[in-house]
Design a protein around this motif. Structure first.
Motif, PDB file in Angstrom:
ATOM      1  N   VAL A 119       0.852  -1.191   0.000  1.00  0.00           N
ATOM      2  CA  VAL A 119       0.000   0.000   0.000  1.00  0.00           C
ATOM      3  C   VAL A 119       0.884   1.236   0.000  1.00  0.00           C
ATOM      4  CG1 VAL A 119      -1.660   1.359   1.332  1.00  0.00           C
ATOM      5  CG2 VAL A 119      -1.937  -1.127   1.154  1.00  0.00           C
ATOM      6  N   LEU A 120       0.558   2.207  -0.831  1.00  0.00           N
ATOM      7  CA  LEU A 120       1.194   3.523  -0.803  1.00  0.00           C
ATOM      8  C   LEU A 120       0.150   4.569  -0.441  1.00  0.00           C
ATOM      9  CD1 LEU A 120       3.589   2.071  -2.159  1.00  0.00           C
ATOM     10  CD2 LEU A 120       3.890   4.089  -3.599  1.00  0.00           C
ATOM     11  N   LEU A 121       0.532   5.454   0.482  1.00  0.00           N
ATOM     12  CA  LEU A 121      -0.362   6.507   0.962  1.00  0.00           C
ATOM     13  C   LEU A 121       0.322   7.859   0.816  1.00  0.00           C
ATOM     14  CD1 LEU A 121      -1.460   4.863   4.352  1.00  0.00           C
ATOM     15  CD2 LEU A 121      -2.752   4.858   2.211  1.00  0.00           C
ATOM     16  N   ARG A 122      -0.446   8.838   0.369  1.00  0.00           N
ATOM     17  CA  ARG A 122       0.048  10.209   0.344  1.00  0.00           C
ATOM     18  C   ARG A 122      -0.996  11.082   1.031  1.00  0.00           C
ATOM     19  NH1 ARG A 122       1.974  11.000  -5.130  1.00  0.00           N
ATOM     20  NH2 ARG A 122       0.484  12.590  -5.714  1.00  0.00           N
ATOM     21  N   PHE A 123      -0.542  11.935   1.939  1.00  0.00           N
ATOM     22  CA  PHE A 123      -1.449  12.734   2.762  1.00  0.00           C
ATOM     23  C   PHE A 123      -1.579  14.126   2.151  1.00  0.00           C
ATOM     24  CE2 PHE A 123       0.459   9.439   5.304  1.00  0.00           C
ATOM     25  CZ  PHE A 123      -0.649   8.856   5.898  1.00  0.00           C
TER      26      PHE A 123
ATOM     27  N   THR B  10      -5.540   7.270   8.222  1.00  0.00           N
ATOM     28  CA  THR B  10      -5.323   8.543   8.912  1.00  0.00           C
ATOM     29  C   THR B  10      -3.995   8.513   9.660  1.00  0.00           C
ATOM     30  OG1 THR B  10      -7.708   8.822   9.206  1.00  0.00           O
ATOM     31  CG2 THR B  10      -6.282  10.167  10.596  1.00  0.00           C
ATOM     32  N   LEU B  11      -3.301   9.636   9.640  1.00  0.00           N
ATOM     33  CA  LEU B  11      -2.078   9.807  10.426  1.00  0.00           C
ATOM     34  C   LEU B  11      -2.373  10.840  11.515  1.00  0.00           C
ATOM     35  CD1 LEU B  11       0.860   8.950  10.703  1.00  0.00           C
ATOM     36  CD2 LEU B  11       1.480  10.775   9.113  1.00  0.00           C
TER      37      LEU B  11
ATOM     38  N   LEU C 150      -4.092  13.847   9.656  1.00  0.00           N
ATOM     39  CA  LEU C 150      -3.864  13.907   8.215  1.00  0.00           C
ATOM     40  C   LEU C 150      -4.576  12.734   7.548  1.00  0.00           C
ATOM     41  CD1 LEU C 150      -0.025  14.667   8.244  1.00  0.00           C
ATOM     42  CD2 LEU C 150      -1.922  16.302   8.143  1.00  0.00           C
ATOM     43  N   SER C 151      -5.274  13.001   6.463  1.00  0.00           N
ATOM     44  CA  SER C 151      -6.028  11.967   5.751  1.00  0.00           C
ATOM     45  C   SER C 151      -5.252  11.477   4.535  1.00  0.00           C
ATOM     46  CB  SER C 151      -7.385  12.512   5.292  1.00  0.00           C
ATOM     47  OG  SER C 151      -8.147  12.943   6.401  1.00  0.00           O
ATOM     48  N   GLY C 152      -5.294  10.166   4.325  1.00  0.00           N
ATOM     49  CA  GLY C 152      -4.624   9.572   3.166  1.00  0.00           C
ATOM     50  C   GLY C 152      -5.483   9.699   1.922  1.00  0.00           C
ATOM     51  N   GLY C 153      -5.506  10.880   1.345  1.00  0.00           N
ATOM     52  CA  GLY C 153      -6.348  11.124   0.176  1.00  0.00           C
ATOM     53  C   GLY C 153      -5.862  10.417  -1.070  1.00  0.00           C
TER      54      GLY C 153
ATOM     55  N   SER D 167       7.617  18.884  -2.820  1.00  0.00           N
ATOM     56  CA  SER D 167       6.842  17.646  -2.956  1.00  0.00           C
ATOM     57  C   SER D 167       7.029  16.740  -1.746  1.00  0.00           C
ATOM     58  CB  SER D 167       7.260  16.898  -4.221  1.00  0.00           C
ATOM     59  OG  SER D 167       6.983  17.665  -5.370  1.00  0.00           O
ATOM     60  N   ILE D 168       5.943  16.049  -1.390  1.00  0.00           N
ATOM     61  CA  ILE D 168       5.941  15.048  -0.322  1.00  0.00           C
ATOM     62  C   ILE D 168       5.342  13.777  -0.912  1.00  0.00           C
ATOM     63  CG2 ILE D 168       5.012  14.443   1.945  1.00  0.00           C
ATOM     64  CD1 ILE D 168       4.898  17.485   2.517  1.00  0.00           C
ATOM     65  N   TYR D 169       6.044  12.660  -0.781  1.00  0.00           N
ATOM     66  CA  TYR D 169       5.660  11.451  -1.504  1.00  0.00           C
ATOM     67  C   TYR D 169       4.939  10.412  -0.656  1.00  0.00           C
ATOM     68  CZ  TYR D 169       8.999  13.612  -4.669  1.00  0.00           C
ATOM     69  OH  TYR D 169       9.660  14.505  -5.468  1.00  0.00           O
ATOM     70  N   GLY D 170       4.851  10.614   0.653  1.00  0.00           N
ATOM     71  CA  GLY D 170       4.065   9.714   1.479  1.00  0.00           C
ATOM     72  C   GLY D 170       4.840   8.532   2.011  1.00  0.00           C
TER      73      GLY D 170
END
Length: 396
Positions: free
Chosen positions: A80-84, A229-230, A245-248, A197-200
């Motif tokens: 799984v990859l997540l970005r907030f 969620t973080l 923070l939500s993993g949109g 940039s932030i890559y999660g």
């Protein structure tokens, strides 16, 4: 003068009508000749109607589908990859030491594939920072085909090792981040303030995982399902505050198994489907197709089935994306014969025949609601059979 002209026109008209009556009917007119219909049957056991059958894989991302898959089962590995997406730009002054606690929260779903003995799944995993850009179009091969180092920071920032109960409503999985995770969050705050940039993060299963578990996320345009969620507890200016923070951006990445050679497979997650080529040259050009049945045998011993019943319905659609949607069909499972059978493919074959095609290709897939919510596998067997019932008009 006018009298002779009128007679001449009348004669020409009679001649035209008479010659028209003596002409042989056209291919269109032959469709309406009465009392000449003869029903015929073509069988693939006698005529080579099925020219070829093969498995193919579709590069279909699993981005924001409502389900996240994490774990291992046989040759499958799911990450799984997540970005907030809602990191504030006002926290650049928050350091790693100011972060008191950071927790990743995941909501388990009931579905699991693999070992579910004892009413729980064993899916230990690590959390790693992602160090490169990834988009909603990314798939396993675009990120991990050459190893993990190009995509992930190999230092974990958190881990989970406890069994996850299998219930209709389970408690969230809460994973505490370590000191390296706190440092990563402080870096994110600085980067967000500088519009960088932030890559999660990535969730990577341990080799000891014995199953793949589903977790919830939202689909595009649907806000009811819980997001990853973080939750960050931090201190600033002498006050303690909480940031959620939500993993949109949420996507699953499933490594395709390497055991597909010579097999006919339908499998969601890795998006295996079967392509079948049908020959039409045994049909006469003026045939009208009334019924077409396709019999699809399966090997139930080779199925991969999670803790839900396997799909009893298959979807059959023309490979030509320009074909109309109404010619699609379904096949239903028959336990007595261990096979799927179509109700009718007449509309599909009739479409190919009317467009002067000597062959057509159809795709056999799982239904849309299964393609993104499970990782089950259905194994088809060689020896599919087809019957075509058509009417033939005698040529005048």
């Amino acid at each position: 003068m006018w009298h002779r002209t009128g007679i001449l026109c009348a004669c020409i008209g009679v001649a035209v009508v008479a010659s028209g009556c003596n002409d042989l009917p056209s291919s269109i007119g032959a469709e309406f000749l009465p009392d000449t219909t003869q029903l015929q049957v073509l069988s693939s056991e006698l005529v080579p109607l099925i020219e070829s059958v093969r498995t193919e894989q579709v590069a279909q991302p699993l981005f924001n589908t409502g389900w996240l898959f994490l774990g291992r089962y046989r040759e499958l590995e799911a990450r799984v990859l997540l970005r907030f997406v809602d990191i504030p730009d006002t926290l650049a002054g928050v350091t790693a030491e100011d972060i008191l606690e950071a927790t990743l929260i995941l909501s388990p779903e009931r579905y699991a594939l693999g070992d579910t003995a004892g009413g729980a799944t064993v899916v230990p995993f690590r959390i790693h920072p992602v160090v490169r850009f990834w988009s909603p179009l990314a798939i396993w091969d675009s990120l991990f085909a050459n190893g993990d180092a190009a995509t992930l920071d190999l230092t974990p920032i958190g881990s989970w090792n406890d069994p996850i109960p299998l219930r209709d409503s389970s408690e969230p999985v809460r994973v505490r981040l370590n000191a390296a995770g706190h440092a990563l969050l402080a870096e994110w705050f600085r980067r967000q303030a500088d519009s960088q940039s932030i890559y999660g993060v990535a969730l990577v299963p341990e080799p000891t995982a014995t199953s793949i578990r589903a977790f919830a996320t939202q689909t595009i345009g649907q806000l009811q399902r819980p997001l990853p969620t973080l939750e960050v507890l931090y201190r600033r200016a002498g006050r303690v505050d909480t940031l959620r923070l939500s993993g949109g951006y949420a996507s699953s990445f499933v490594r395709p198994p390497a055991d597909t050679a010579g097999k006919l497979l339908l499998q969601s997650g890795v998006q295996y489907r079967v392509r079948l080529r049908v020959r039409l040259d045994a049909l006469p050009p003026l045939a009208a197709i009334h019924q077409v049945q396709l019999w699809i045998p399966v090997d139930t011993a080779a199925f991969w089935t999670g803790n839900r019943e396997f799909s009893r319905v298959l979807r059959l659609m023309p490979a030509d994306s320009a074909a109309p949607g109404y010619i699609q069909a379904t096949a239903t499972y028959d336990a007595a014969t261990a096979s799927y059978a179509t109700k009718s493919l007449a509309a599909m074959l009739e479409f190919w025949l009317r467009h002067r095609r000597s062959a057509g290709e159809l795709l056999i897939t799982l239904p849309a609601d299964v393609l993104y919510s499970r990782l089950d596998r259905i194994a088809l067997l060689p020896g599919m059979r087809m019957w075509i019932l058509y009417s033939e008009r005698k040529q005048p």
